[in-house]
Design an enzyme around this catalytic site. Structure first.
Site, PDB file in Angstrom:
ATOM      1  N   HIS A  56       0.822  -1.210   0.000  1.00  0.00           N
ATOM      2  CA  HIS A  56       0.000   0.000   0.000  1.00  0.00           C
ATOM      3  C   HIS A  56       0.858   1.263   0.000  1.00  0.00           C
ATOM      4  CE1 HIS A  56      -3.641   2.386   0.810  1.00  0.00           C
ATOM      5  NE2 HIS A  56      -2.799   3.168   1.473  1.00  0.00           N
ATOM      6  N   HIS A 103       3.340   6.072  -2.623  1.00  0.00           N
ATOM      7  CA  HIS A 103       4.092   7.208  -2.095  1.00  0.00           C
ATOM      8  C   HIS A 103       5.602   6.993  -2.220  1.00  0.00           C
ATOM      9  CE1 HIS A 103       0.550   9.141  -0.387  1.00  0.00           C
ATOM     10  NE2 HIS A 103       0.182   7.961   0.088  1.00  0.00           N
ATOM     11  N   LYS A 123      -5.017   9.953  -9.407  1.00  0.00           N
ATOM     12  CA  LYS A 123      -4.821  10.356  -8.021  1.00  0.00           C
ATOM     13  C   LYS A 123      -4.556  11.858  -8.023  1.00  0.00           C
ATOM     14  CE  LYS A 123      -2.821   9.219  -3.605  1.00  0.00           C
ATOM     15  NZ  LYS A 123      -1.993   8.333  -2.791  1.00  0.00           N
TER      16      LYS A 123
END
Length: 394
Positions: free
Chosen positions: A270, A286, A333
């Site tokens: 994730h 990220h 995103k």
């Protein structure tokens, strides 16, 4: 680099990793062949360092997983949540001077010298100071403009629904970085081990488990991870033994858990790789290396940058923190914030320290950039888990 050259480059790296695994793979008498006993321990859903592993070399450890297994089952580390949230911390005194690791050598971009990985009392009393120390200890951090070049093009807004960047984000990344720096190399090879969509259970092969173990073994050699270990052990939030700390990293980052169905996610997937969740679009994602990897594959599209208000960089193309808008597998995103050029070991160390010793919101300043290190935790039947951790710029 066109797609065919990128694929060849990727497979060359994979071949080099396989050669590395041959040196890392233990013999029949090593701790890696205790899978049956480990599975029994995992059924108890409690992290319990074994005395038989106290002095085993880190590079020969199987960090909590039997590498002959074809599918990884949920492995509960803490029946009452991780150490940071238990009333009873890890037993025993903080590490003594004799137990402390030697100062770690600087390996890239700096003069060859020794660095001190022992936290001060002021740092032990202040998570923000400890985070800043980790930033200073990231000796393998890459420098924008020297080790890689980016093409920012146009700024955009979070609410914008247009592609403000015609060209790719990365103009150039020195490919020898992924061959010369082991943690980059091993991190890179973990990125293709996951399904991009949640709702599909992950099947972890023995090769993928060896990749995880090799990555953790290299992490334990770095100053930032050694400092993270010393910090958490001094606060009794982690085992005193470094190899046992490797097992804890395995539990935190690679244990599979449920987002939509059983075993369809993990903290590593994730946070660093990213996921596409039904009805929620892209979540996580990220990490700058993952962005580079996906952009070279042609699966991610850079749509413009969002300069954080808390950062006063006169040259954003040389900033170590940037917020971007991207699309991945057709999903957009609106904003995702990355550390730019930071090493894999820095991000693992920083987020591990925040998860175990920090709060949901952790305000820090790196190189003049104010940011909040956001940490999302959740609890399942196996205890407290790391859902995600990432920077949010003010």
């Amino acid at each position: 680099m066109d797609l065919s050259k990128f694929k060849q480059f990727y497979h060359d790296i994979k071949d080099e990793i396989k050669d590395l695994h041959k040196h890392l793979k233990p013999d029949a008498n090593s701790s890696e062949h205790v899978g049956t006993q480990q599975q029994q321990n995992h059924q108890q859903h409690q992290y319990q360092p074994s005395a038989s592993h106290q002095h085993a070399p880190a590079q020969h450890q199987s960090y909590g997983v039997n590498d002959t297994a074809q599918e990884k089952q949920p492995q509960g580390a803490w029946v009452h949540g991780p150490p940071a949230f238990q009333q009873t911390p890890y037993g025993g005194p903080p590490p003594t001077q004799a137990q402390q690791p030697p100062a770690a050598p600087i390996s890239h971009g700096h003069a060859h010298s020794q660095v001190n990985v022992i936290p001060t009392q002021a740092e032990l009393d202040n998570v923000q100071m400890a985070a800043s120390k980790l930033w200073d200890l990231d000796v393998n951090r890459l420098e924008p403009g020297r080790d890689f070049q980016i093409n920012l093009q146009n700024a955009t807004k979070v609410y914008a629904n247009v592609d403000a960047a015609r060209d790719p984000f990365f103009k150039h990344v020195h490919e020898n970085i992924f061959r010369r720096l082991p943690t980059y190399n091993l991190f890179y090879c973990l990125l293709d081990n996951y399904h991009s969509h949640t709702g599909t259970s992950e099947k972890v092969t023995s090769e993928e488990i060896r990749e995880q173990n090799a990555f953790i073994a290299e992490l334990l050699k770095t100053p930032v991870i050694q400092y993270c270990h010393q910090y958490l052990a001094a606060k009794r939030l982690a085992p005193q033994d470094l190899s046992q700390f490797g097992k804890l990293l395995q539990e935190i980052w690679f244990t599979l858990y449920k987002r939509e169905v059983a075993n369809d996610s993990s903290a590593f997937e994730h946070t660093f790789v990213g996921e596409i969740r039904s009805g929620k679009g892209i979540t996580g994602f990220h990490n700058w290396i993952q962005f580079f990897y996906e952009e070279r594959k042609g699966t991610v599209n850079y749509q413009g940058y969002i300069l954080p208000r808390g950062c006063r960089a006169s040259q954003p193309e040389r900033a170590h923190v940037l917020s971007l808008q991207l699309s991945w597998h057709g999903e957009v995103k609106p904003v995702s914030t990355f550390f730019m050029g930071s090493s894999p070991e820095f991000e693992v160390a920083l987020y591990t320290l925040i998860f175990l010793a920090g709060n949901e919101d952790n305000y820090v300043n790196f190189e003049g950039c104010d940011m909040n290190l956001k940490c999302h935790r959740f609890r399942n039947r196996d205890g407290q888990r790391l859902g995600s951790c990432y920077p949010v710029c003010s």
